[in-house]
Scaffold this motif. Structure first.
Motif, PDB file in Angstrom:
ATOM      1  N   GLU A  47     -29.544   6.969  26.178  1.00  0.00           N
ATOM      2  CA  GLU A  47     -28.559   7.296  27.207  1.00  0.00           C
ATOM      3  C   GLU A  47     -27.382   6.333  27.166  1.00  0.00           C
ATOM      4  O   GLU A  47     -26.216   6.730  27.282  1.00  0.00           O
ATOM      5  CB  GLU A  47     -29.215   7.288  28.590  1.00  0.00           C
ATOM      6  N   ARG A  48     -27.683   5.033  26.990  1.00  0.00           N
ATOM      7  CA  ARG A  48     -26.634   4.027  26.906  1.00  0.00           C
ATOM      8  C   ARG A  48     -25.746   4.274  25.684  1.00  0.00           C
ATOM      9  O   ARG A  48     -24.515   4.226  25.775  1.00  0.00           O
ATOM     10  CB  ARG A  48     -27.267   2.637  26.833  1.00  0.00           C
ATOM     11  N   GLU A  49     -26.354   4.583  24.539  1.00  0.00           N
ATOM     12  CA  GLU A  49     -25.565   4.797  23.321  1.00  0.00           C
ATOM     13  C   GLU A  49     -24.711   6.055  23.419  1.00  0.00           C
ATOM     14  O   GLU A  49     -23.555   6.060  22.992  1.00  0.00           O
ATOM     15  CB  GLU A  49     -26.487   4.846  22.103  1.00  0.00           C
ATOM     16  N   ASP A  50     -25.277   7.124  23.982  1.00  0.00           N
ATOM     17  CA  ASP A  50     -24.498   8.362  24.120  1.00  0.00           C
ATOM     18  C   ASP A  50     -23.302   8.154  25.047  1.00  0.00           C
ATOM     19  O   ASP A  50     -22.197   8.661  24.785  1.00  0.00           O
ATOM     20  CB  ASP A  50     -25.388   9.480  24.659  1.00  0.00           C
ATOM     21  N   ALA A  51     -23.520   7.418  26.148  1.00  0.00           N
ATOM     22  CA  ALA A  51     -22.422   7.141  27.072  1.00  0.00           C
ATOM     23  C   ALA A  51     -21.346   6.293  26.403  1.00  0.00           C
ATOM     24  O   ALA A  51     -20.142   6.507  26.595  1.00  0.00           O
ATOM     25  CB  ALA A  51     -22.959   6.438  28.322  1.00  0.00           C
ATOM     26  N   LYS A  52     -21.777   5.319  25.607  1.00  0.00           N
ATOM     27  CA  LYS A  52     -20.846   4.459  24.890  1.00  0.00           C
ATOM     28  C   LYS A  52     -20.015   5.259  23.884  1.00  0.00           C
ATOM     29  O   LYS A  52     -18.796   5.086  23.784  1.00  0.00           O
ATOM     30  CB  LYS A  52     -21.629   3.366  24.161  1.00  0.00           C
ATOM     31  N   ILE A  53     -20.654   6.155  23.148  1.00  0.00           N
ATOM     32  CA  ILE A  53     -19.952   7.000  22.181  1.00  0.00           C
ATOM     33  C   ILE A  53     -18.930   7.880  22.884  1.00  0.00           C
ATOM     34  O   ILE A  53     -17.794   8.046  22.421  1.00  0.00           O
ATOM     35  CB  ILE A  53     -20.951   7.861  21.383  1.00  0.00           C
ATOM     36  N   ALA A  54     -19.309   8.459  24.029  1.00  0.00           N
ATOM     37  CA  ALA A  54     -18.386   9.320  24.766  1.00  0.00           C
ATOM     38  C   ALA A  54     -17.157   8.541  25.228  1.00  0.00           C
ATOM     39  O   ALA A  54     -16.013   9.041  25.154  1.00  0.00           O
ATOM     40  CB  ALA A  54     -19.104   9.927  25.975  1.00  0.00           C
ATOM     41  N   ALA A  55     -17.365   7.293  25.670  1.00  0.00           N
ATOM     42  CA  ALA A  55     -16.244   6.468  26.122  1.00  0.00           C
ATOM     43  C   ALA A  55     -15.318   6.102  24.961  1.00  0.00           C
ATOM     44  O   ALA A  55     -14.084   6.107  25.101  1.00  0.00           O
ATOM     45  CB  ALA A  55     -16.771   5.200  26.794  1.00  0.00           C
ATOM     46  N   LEU A  56     -15.886   5.815  23.806  1.00  0.00           N
ATOM     47  CA  LEU A  56     -15.088   5.420  22.643  1.00  0.00           C
ATOM     48  C   LEU A  56     -14.300   6.593  22.064  1.00  0.00           C
ATOM     49  O   LEU A  56     -13.129   6.449  21.694  1.00  0.00           O
ATOM     50  CB  LEU A  56     -15.986   4.812  21.572  1.00  0.00           C
ATOM     51  N   THR A  57     -14.934   7.743  21.965  1.00  0.00           N
ATOM     52  CA  THR A  57     -14.228   8.909  21.402  1.00  0.00           C
ATOM     53  C   THR A  57     -13.100   9.363  22.320  1.00  0.00           C
ATOM     54  O   THR A  57     -12.113   9.946  21.856  1.00  0.00           O
ATOM     55  CB  THR A  57     -15.196  10.075  21.157  1.00  0.00           C
ATOM     56  N   ALA A  58     -13.227   9.090  23.606  1.00  0.00           N
ATOM     57  CA  ALA A  58     -12.170   9.463  24.548  1.00  0.00           C
ATOM     58  C   ALA A  58     -10.894   8.648  24.323  1.00  0.00           C
ATOM     59  O   ALA A  58      -9.810   9.040  24.775  1.00  0.00           O
ATOM     60  CB  ALA A  58     -12.660   9.268  25.982  1.00  0.00           C
ATOM     61  N   LEU A  59     -11.020   7.526  23.618  1.00  0.00           N
ATOM     62  CA  LEU A  59      -9.858   6.682  23.355  1.00  0.00           C
ATOM     63  C   LEU A  59      -9.026   7.167  22.172  1.00  0.00           C
ATOM     64  O   LEU A  59      -7.922   6.661  21.942  1.00  0.00           O
ATOM     65  CB  LEU A  59     -10.318   5.236  23.075  1.00  0.00           C
ATOM     66  N   THR A  60      -9.527   8.130  21.428  1.00  0.00           N
ATOM     67  CA  THR A  60      -8.825   8.599  20.228  1.00  0.00           C
ATOM     68  C   THR A  60      -7.789   9.661  20.573  1.00  0.00           C
ATOM     69  O   THR A  60      -7.813  10.244  21.663  1.00  0.00           O
ATOM     70  CB  THR A  60      -9.825   9.171  19.209  1.00  0.00           C
ATOM     71  N   ASP A  61      -6.890   9.926  19.602  1.00  0.00           N
ATOM     72  CA  ASP A  61      -5.802  10.870  19.876  1.00  0.00           C
ATOM     73  C   ASP A  61      -5.882  12.148  19.047  1.00  0.00           C
ATOM     74  O   ASP A  61      -4.925  12.918  18.997  1.00  0.00           O
ATOM     75  CB  ASP A  61      -4.452  10.185  19.642  1.00  0.00           C
ATOM     76  N   SER A  62      -7.021  12.381  18.347  1.00  0.00           N
ATOM     77  CA  SER A  62      -7.176  13.626  17.585  1.00  0.00           C
ATOM     78  C   SER A  62      -8.656  13.929  17.400  1.00  0.00           C
ATOM     79  O   SER A  62      -9.505  13.032  17.494  1.00  0.00           O
ATOM     80  CB  SER A  62      -6.494  13.514  16.216  1.00  0.00           C
ATOM     81  N   ASP A  63      -8.942  15.202  17.136  1.00  0.00           N
ATOM     82  CA  ASP A  63     -10.336  15.604  16.900  1.00  0.00           C
ATOM     83  C   ASP A  63     -10.894  14.898  15.672  1.00  0.00           C
ATOM     84  O   ASP A  63     -12.067  14.502  15.653  1.00  0.00           O
ATOM     85  CB  ASP A  63     -10.429  17.128  16.710  1.00  0.00           C
ATOM     86  N   PHE A  64     -10.069  14.752  14.644  1.00  0.00           N
ATOM     87  CA  PHE A  64     -10.519  14.092  13.417  1.00  0.00           C
ATOM     88  C   PHE A  64     -10.966  12.661  13.719  1.00  0.00           C
ATOM     89  O   PHE A  64     -12.040  12.224  13.330  1.00  0.00           O
ATOM     90  CB  PHE A  64      -9.405  14.092  12.371  1.00  0.00           C
TER      91      PHE A  64
END
Length: 381
Positions: A47-64
């Motif tokens: 759960e901690r890792e999935d939440a961390k991944i979601a927070a990090l991917t939200a910082l990006t500016d493209s799907d790639f």
């Protein structure tokens, strides 16, 4: 246009920063491991890792970049866990596996069950592993053999697990999961088909040849030289030899092992009739005891992975980071769960090895329904 050498220089600077940040991150992860050692917390917190991944991917500016950051940090987190497992092992937090080491597998004053009939290759494998004076009995089905040791009617069972040309025996893998039994040894037998007949029989006397369907197929080139012979398929090669001996018909021959010929008093009419040379079958020795020989060098395990991209890679990477050699992997579909699979893996090692313990600890935490099928000495022909 910017010179390529200038761009590469910029990349070198960035890469150096990445290395420095990576090492800084791993130093913090080691402190996390120390905390988990003191508190008994599990290393893997999905759960901690999935939440961390979601927070990090939200910082990006493209799907790639979003997919790339997820893949990058999944890998970084996986490496971090492996380092934490190493630290736990160093501090003695990773306990002993539920297996007992023995000097050697008992081969006297024991009872062994094998599937098939007298003269079968399975019986030959049993005799080669345990010796000629073994107390044994045969059963009709593989399931019967495993039930016999589960119920205490036998100490060990001998079962075929893989043929060098036909592949693995999938039903055996399924049965090893169903029963609380474990592999403690293996024996490899070279499959050398011979043509057997009643003593004094000549090739010109033969009108019918019987064998297991696979035995007939494996001797196709030889049989093509005798197209006038009728081919009859029976349940196994030993049964073919038994049939010829029982019916006492000189026009019948069997394709089976020379061992089966000795058991049923038949004469070898022709040797080396297999089309494929070097055909061998690997047999496993199974017990209801969780034991392994001190010199055991091969481990078989089974596990299921989460149904998501990269899940199998992350599980197998525990072998990579612990420098363990994986010698085999097979997959089987999970009943009633469409497009999901369980995996059967053989790796080199001993359950007493710290690297093995690290890898199995990580796999146990991150995979589903993990079972150590056994630790045993790899067989030789």
């Amino acid at each position: 246009m910017t010179e390529l050498s200038v761009l590469r220089g910029e990349l070198d600077v960035i890469d150096k920063q990445i290395v420095e940040l990576y090492e800084k991150r791993m130093a913090v992860c080691e402190k996390v491991a120390e905390y988990k050692i003191q508190t008994g917390k599990k290393v893997f917190d999905k759960e901690r890792e999935d939440a961390k991944i979601a927070a990090l991917t939200a910082l990006t500016d493209s799907d790639f970049n979003s997919h790339a950051i997820e893949e990058l940090f999944r890998q970084i987190m996986s490496i971090s866990r492996k380092r934490q497992y190493q630290l736990l092992a160093r501090e003695g937090v990773i306990g002993r596996l539920p297996f007992t080491q023995v000097e050697s597998i008992e081969k006297e004053n024991i009872r062994v069950v094998f599937q098939g009939v007298e003269g079968a290759y399975t019986q030959a494998a049993m005799k080669k592993y345990f010796g000629d004076r073994v107390n044994s009995f045969a059963v009709a089905k593989w399931r019967d053999a495993l039930e016999a040791i589960s119920e205490g009617m036998a100490d060990f069972a001998v079962l075929p697990i893989e043929n060098s040309t036909a592949g693995f025996v999938s039903e055996i893998y399924d049965l090893l999961l169903k029963y609380d039994d474990y592999i403690v040894g293996e024996q490899i037998i070279r499959i050398e088909h011979t043509l057997l007949g009643l003593p004094g029989t000549k090739l010109s006397d033969i009108k019918t040849v019987c064998s297991h369907e696979q035995g007939l197929m494996q001797c196709e080139e030889f049989l093509n030289e005798h197209r006038d012979w009728q081919q009859v398929a029976v349940d196994n090669t030993a049964m073919a030899a038994k049939k010829v001996a029982k019916e006492q018909d000189a026009s019948q021959a069997a394709i089976a092992s020379a061992f089966a010929g000795e058991v049923f008093g038949l004469e070898v009419l022709k040797e080396h009739i297999s089309t494929t040379k070097g055909n061998s079958t690997r047999f496993i020795i199974v017990s209801n005891q969780r034991i392994f020989e001190k010199d055991a060098n091969k481990i078989s395990i089974c596990f299921e992975t989460p149904h998501r991209s990269g899940a199998l890679y992350h599980i197998l990477s525990h072998f990579i980071y612990n420098n363990l050699n994986m010698s085999k992997i097979e997959s089987r579909p999970i009943p009633e769960r469409n497009w999901e699979y369980r995996f059967f893996v053989d790796v080199e090692g001993n359950l007493n090895d710290s690297a093995v313990k690290n890898a199995l600890r990580g796999i146990t935490e991150e995979a589903a329904n993990v079972k150590i099928l056994g630790n045993y000495c790899g067989g030789k022909i």
